[in-house]
Design a protein around this motif. Structure first.
Motif, PDB file in Angstrom:
ATOM      1  N   ARG A 166       3.003  14.601  17.379  1.00  0.00           N
ATOM      2  CA  ARG A 166       3.438  14.180  16.189  1.00  0.00           C
ATOM      3  C   ARG A 166       3.884  12.780  16.095  1.00  0.00           C
ATOM      4  NH1 ARG A 166       5.668  19.482  16.464  1.00  0.00           N
ATOM      5  NH2 ARG A 166       7.362  18.672  17.680  1.00  0.00           N
ATOM      6  N   ALA A 167       4.541  12.125  17.176  1.00  0.00           N
ATOM      7  CA  ALA A 167       4.835  10.903  17.381  1.00  0.00           C
ATOM      8  C   ALA A 167       3.648   9.991  17.140  1.00  0.00           C
ATOM      9  CB  ALA A 167       5.598  10.778  18.568  1.00  0.00           C
ATOM     10  N   TYR A 168       2.458  10.458  18.032  1.00  0.00           N
ATOM     11  CA  TYR A 168       1.356   9.528  17.904  1.00  0.00           C
ATOM     12  C   TYR A 168       0.655   9.392  16.609  1.00  0.00           C
ATOM     13  CZ  TYR A 168      -2.825   7.533  19.945  1.00  0.00           C
ATOM     14  OH  TYR A 168      -3.949   6.613  20.152  1.00  0.00           O
ATOM     15  N   ALA A 169       0.728  10.589  15.785  1.00  0.00           N
ATOM     16  CA  ALA A 169       0.002  10.725  14.610  1.00  0.00           C
ATOM     17  C   ALA A 169       0.942   9.685  13.439  1.00  0.00           C
ATOM     18  CB  ALA A 169       0.016  12.113  14.159  1.00  0.00           C
ATOM     19  N   PHE A 170       2.365   9.934  13.737  1.00  0.00           N
ATOM     20  CA  PHE A 170       3.244   9.233  12.920  1.00  0.00           C
ATOM     21  C   PHE A 170       3.028   7.602  13.007  1.00  0.00           C
ATOM     22  CE2 PHE A 170       7.326   7.047  12.486  1.00  0.00           C
ATOM     23  CZ  PHE A 170       7.622   7.093  10.750  1.00  0.00           C
ATOM     24  N   LEU A 171       3.056   7.301  14.536  1.00  0.00           N
ATOM     25  CA  LEU A 171       3.280   5.886  14.783  1.00  0.00           C
ATOM     26  C   LEU A 171       1.606   5.565  14.228  1.00  0.00           C
ATOM     27  CD1 LEU A 171       4.923   6.216  18.211  1.00  0.00           C
ATOM     28  CD2 LEU A 171       5.958   5.004  16.192  1.00  0.00           C
ATOM     29  N   ARG A 172       0.895   5.954  14.424  1.00  0.00           N
ATOM     30  CA  ARG A 172      -0.544   5.405  13.970  1.00  0.00           C
ATOM     31  C   ARG A 172      -0.609   5.241  12.632  1.00  0.00           C
ATOM     32  NH1 ARG A 172      -3.611   2.326  17.476  1.00  0.00           N
ATOM     33  NH2 ARG A 172      -4.026   3.366  19.260  1.00  0.00           N
ATOM     34  N   THR A 173      -0.254   6.179  11.969  1.00  0.00           N
ATOM     35  CA  THR A 173      -0.233   6.191  10.464  1.00  0.00           C
ATOM     36  C   THR A 173       0.596   5.207   9.966  1.00  0.00           C
ATOM     37  OG1 THR A 173      -0.559   8.686  10.233  1.00  0.00           O
ATOM     38  CG2 THR A 173       0.059   7.606   8.350  1.00  0.00           C
ATOM     39  N   LEU A 174       1.703   4.951  10.568  1.00  0.00           N
ATOM     40  CA  LEU A 174       2.691   3.820  10.072  1.00  0.00           C
ATOM     41  C   LEU A 174       1.847   2.362  10.441  1.00  0.00           C
ATOM     42  CD1 LEU A 174       5.391   2.464   9.317  1.00  0.00           C
ATOM     43  CD2 LEU A 174       6.142   2.900  11.582  1.00  0.00           C
ATOM     44  N   GLU A 175       1.403   2.314  11.405  1.00  0.00           N
ATOM     45  CA  GLU A 175       0.771   1.113  12.000  1.00  0.00           C
ATOM     46  C   GLU A 175      -0.532   0.962  10.966  1.00  0.00           C
ATOM     47  OE1 GLU A 175      -1.804  -0.508  15.898  1.00  0.00           O
ATOM     48  OE2 GLU A 175      -2.171   1.527  15.377  1.00  0.00           O
ATOM     49  N   HIS A 176      -1.224   1.897  10.278  1.00  0.00           N
ATOM     50  CA  HIS A 176      -2.178   1.677   9.377  1.00  0.00           C
ATOM     51  C   HIS A 176      -1.476   1.137   8.048  1.00  0.00           C
ATOM     52  CE1 HIS A 176      -4.982   4.482  12.113  1.00  0.00           C
ATOM     53  NE2 HIS A 176      -4.719   3.366  12.512  1.00  0.00           N
ATOM     54  N   ARG A 177      -0.463   1.839   7.800  1.00  0.00           N
ATOM     55  CA  ARG A 177       0.251   1.318   6.499  1.00  0.00           C
ATOM     56  C   ARG A 177       0.709   0.058   6.668  1.00  0.00           C
ATOM     57  NH1 ARG A 177      -1.918   5.634   6.295  1.00  0.00           N
ATOM     58  NH2 ARG A 177      -1.610   7.428   4.972  1.00  0.00           N
ATOM     59  N   LEU A 178       1.202  -0.465   7.811  1.00  0.00           N
ATOM     60  CA  LEU A 178       1.449  -1.791   7.912  1.00  0.00           C
ATOM     61  C   LEU A 178       0.413  -2.672   7.639  1.00  0.00           C
ATOM     62  CD1 LEU A 178       4.057  -1.390  11.303  1.00  0.00           C
ATOM     63  CD2 LEU A 178       4.783  -2.075   8.726  1.00  0.00           C
ATOM     64  N   GLN A 179      -0.725  -2.598   8.333  1.00  0.00           N
ATOM     65  CA  GLN A 179      -1.833  -3.298   8.091  1.00  0.00           C
ATOM     66  C   GLN A 179      -2.412  -3.262   6.591  1.00  0.00           C
ATOM     67  OE1 GLN A 179      -4.502  -1.442  11.004  1.00  0.00           O
ATOM     68  NE2 GLN A 179      -3.190  -2.492  12.679  1.00  0.00           N
ATOM     69  N   ILE A 180      -2.028  -2.204   5.957  1.00  0.00           N
ATOM     70  CA  ILE A 180      -2.473  -2.240   4.291  1.00  0.00           C
ATOM     71  C   ILE A 180      -1.379  -3.294   3.678  1.00  0.00           C
ATOM     72  CG2 ILE A 180      -2.442  -0.976   2.441  1.00  0.00           C
ATOM     73  CD1 ILE A 180      -3.481   1.374   4.105  1.00  0.00           C
ATOM     74  N   VAL A 181      -0.166  -3.048   4.031  1.00  0.00           N
ATOM     75  CA  VAL A 181       0.685  -3.901   3.211  1.00  0.00           C
ATOM     76  C   VAL A 181       0.898  -5.203   3.609  1.00  0.00           C
ATOM     77  CG1 VAL A 181       3.340  -4.482   3.273  1.00  0.00           C
ATOM     78  CG2 VAL A 181       2.504  -1.998   3.129  1.00  0.00           C
ATOM     79  N   HIS A 182       0.287  -5.766   4.777  1.00  0.00           N
ATOM     80  CA  HIS A 182      -0.001  -7.127   5.171  1.00  0.00           C
ATOM     81  C   HIS A 182      -1.141  -7.499   5.144  1.00  0.00           C
ATOM     82  CE1 HIS A 182       4.200  -7.457   6.927  1.00  0.00           C
ATOM     83  NE2 HIS A 182       4.028  -6.241   7.536  1.00  0.00           N
TER      84      HIS A 182
ATOM     85  N   ALA B 162       7.362   2.990   3.407  1.00  0.00           N
ATOM     86  CA  ALA B 162       8.029   4.349   3.491  1.00  0.00           C
ATOM     87  C   ALA B 162       7.326   5.135   2.050  1.00  0.00           C
ATOM     88  CB  ALA B 162       9.452   3.919   2.706  1.00  0.00           C
ATOM     89  N   GLN B 163       6.949   4.458   0.898  1.00  0.00           N
ATOM     90  CA  GLN B 163       6.155   5.545  -0.141  1.00  0.00           C
ATOM     91  C   GLN B 163       5.036   5.846   0.219  1.00  0.00           C
ATOM     92  OE1 GLN B 163       6.512   2.711  -3.367  1.00  0.00           O
ATOM     93  NE2 GLN B 163       8.598   3.020  -3.540  1.00  0.00           N
TER      94      GLN B 163
ATOM     95  N   ALA C   7      14.995   6.021   5.214  1.00  0.00           N
ATOM     96  CA  ALA C   7      14.310   7.350   5.569  1.00  0.00           C
ATOM     97  C   ALA C   7      13.215   6.852   6.604  1.00  0.00           C
ATOM     98  CB  ALA C   7      13.908   8.214   4.624  1.00  0.00           C
ATOM     99  N   LEU C   8      12.555   5.794   6.429  1.00  0.00           N
ATOM    100  CA  LEU C   8      11.799   5.430   7.331  1.00  0.00           C
ATOM    101  C   LEU C   8      12.005   4.858   8.608  1.00  0.00           C
ATOM    102  CD1 LEU C   8       8.762   4.194   8.170  1.00  0.00           C
ATOM    103  CD2 LEU C   8       9.127   2.294   6.819  1.00  0.00           C
ATOM    104  N   GLU C   9      13.366   4.098   8.299  1.00  0.00           N
ATOM    105  CA  GLU C   9      13.684   3.481   9.598  1.00  0.00           C
ATOM    106  C   GLU C   9      14.311   4.693  10.428  1.00  0.00           C
ATOM    107  OE1 GLU C   9      14.097   0.468  10.891  1.00  0.00           O
ATOM    108  OE2 GLU C   9      13.966  -0.890   9.213  1.00  0.00           O
TER     109      GLU C   9
END
Length: 186
Positions: free
Chosen positions: A122-138, A156-157, A166-168
């Motif tokens: 679960r952690a790996y999936a969440f962290l990888r998804t977050l990483e991908h979202r960060l890359q989209i934002v940036h 977060a959205q 909630a994200l933090e």
């Protein structure tokens, strides 16, 4: 699923893994200390630990980095890889290239509990998804959680969370659990 070694890269990774596992001499019972000679296994594990420490030290903003920071992606990967190095010579079924696959075979071999497998998956999936979202934002390769609230809100959205708070909170829970599991080994 982590599949960084697709195609030709998978063949190279498999060959490297074979060489590494042929070099090892069985399970590590503890990391070598200054008072005892180190086995090749203990040396490999010690180097993994040092690698992670160096990565955190040389990173100016490691506490915001979801990849190399405390409880980040790299800790999940290194946890799985350390156990593979420790037991993979004697148990070839553990020689799984992907992190999620490695966690699954480690649980099947009863080297980690199903709870740890599930938590790290679960952690790996969440962290990888977050990483991908960060890359989209940036709009570039990025691993650091932004500080501006607006960027955190967007992230977060995109993760289906109500707001930056909630994200933090979710990131803190995830990283705390990953670090606790990682510390069991190192």
């Amino acid at each position: 699923e982590d599949n960084r070694f697709g195609g030709f890269g998978a063949e190279v990774a498999a060959l490297v893994a074979e060489e590494a596992f042929d070099y090892l001499d069985g399970p590590v019972t503890r990391l070598a200390g200054p008072e005892s000679p180190a086995s090749p296994n203990a040396l490999a594990l010690e180097e993994i630990f040092r690698y992670k420490e160096r990565a955190e030290r040389r990173h100016d903003n490691a506490e915001r980095d979801v990849k190399v920071g405390r409880g980040g992606i790299r800790e999940v990967e290194l946890f799985a890889q350390a156990l593979q190095l420790t037991y993979g010579a004697a148990q070839p079924a553990l020689r799984e290239a992907g992190t999620l696959g490695a966690l699954a075979v480690l649980a099947q071999a009863e080297l980690i509990s199903e709870e740890i497998r599930d938590d790290l998956t679960r952690a790996y999936a969440f962290l990888r998804t977050l990483e991908h979202r960060l890359q989209i934002v940036h709009e570039q390769q990025a691993h650091e959680l932004a500080r501006p609230v607006r960027e955190l809100e967007i992230c977060a959205q995109r993760l289906g969370l109500p707001d930056a708070g909630a994200l933090e909170a979710e990131l803190d829970r995830t990283r705390t659990r990953v670090r606790a599991i990682y510390d069991m080994l190192f």
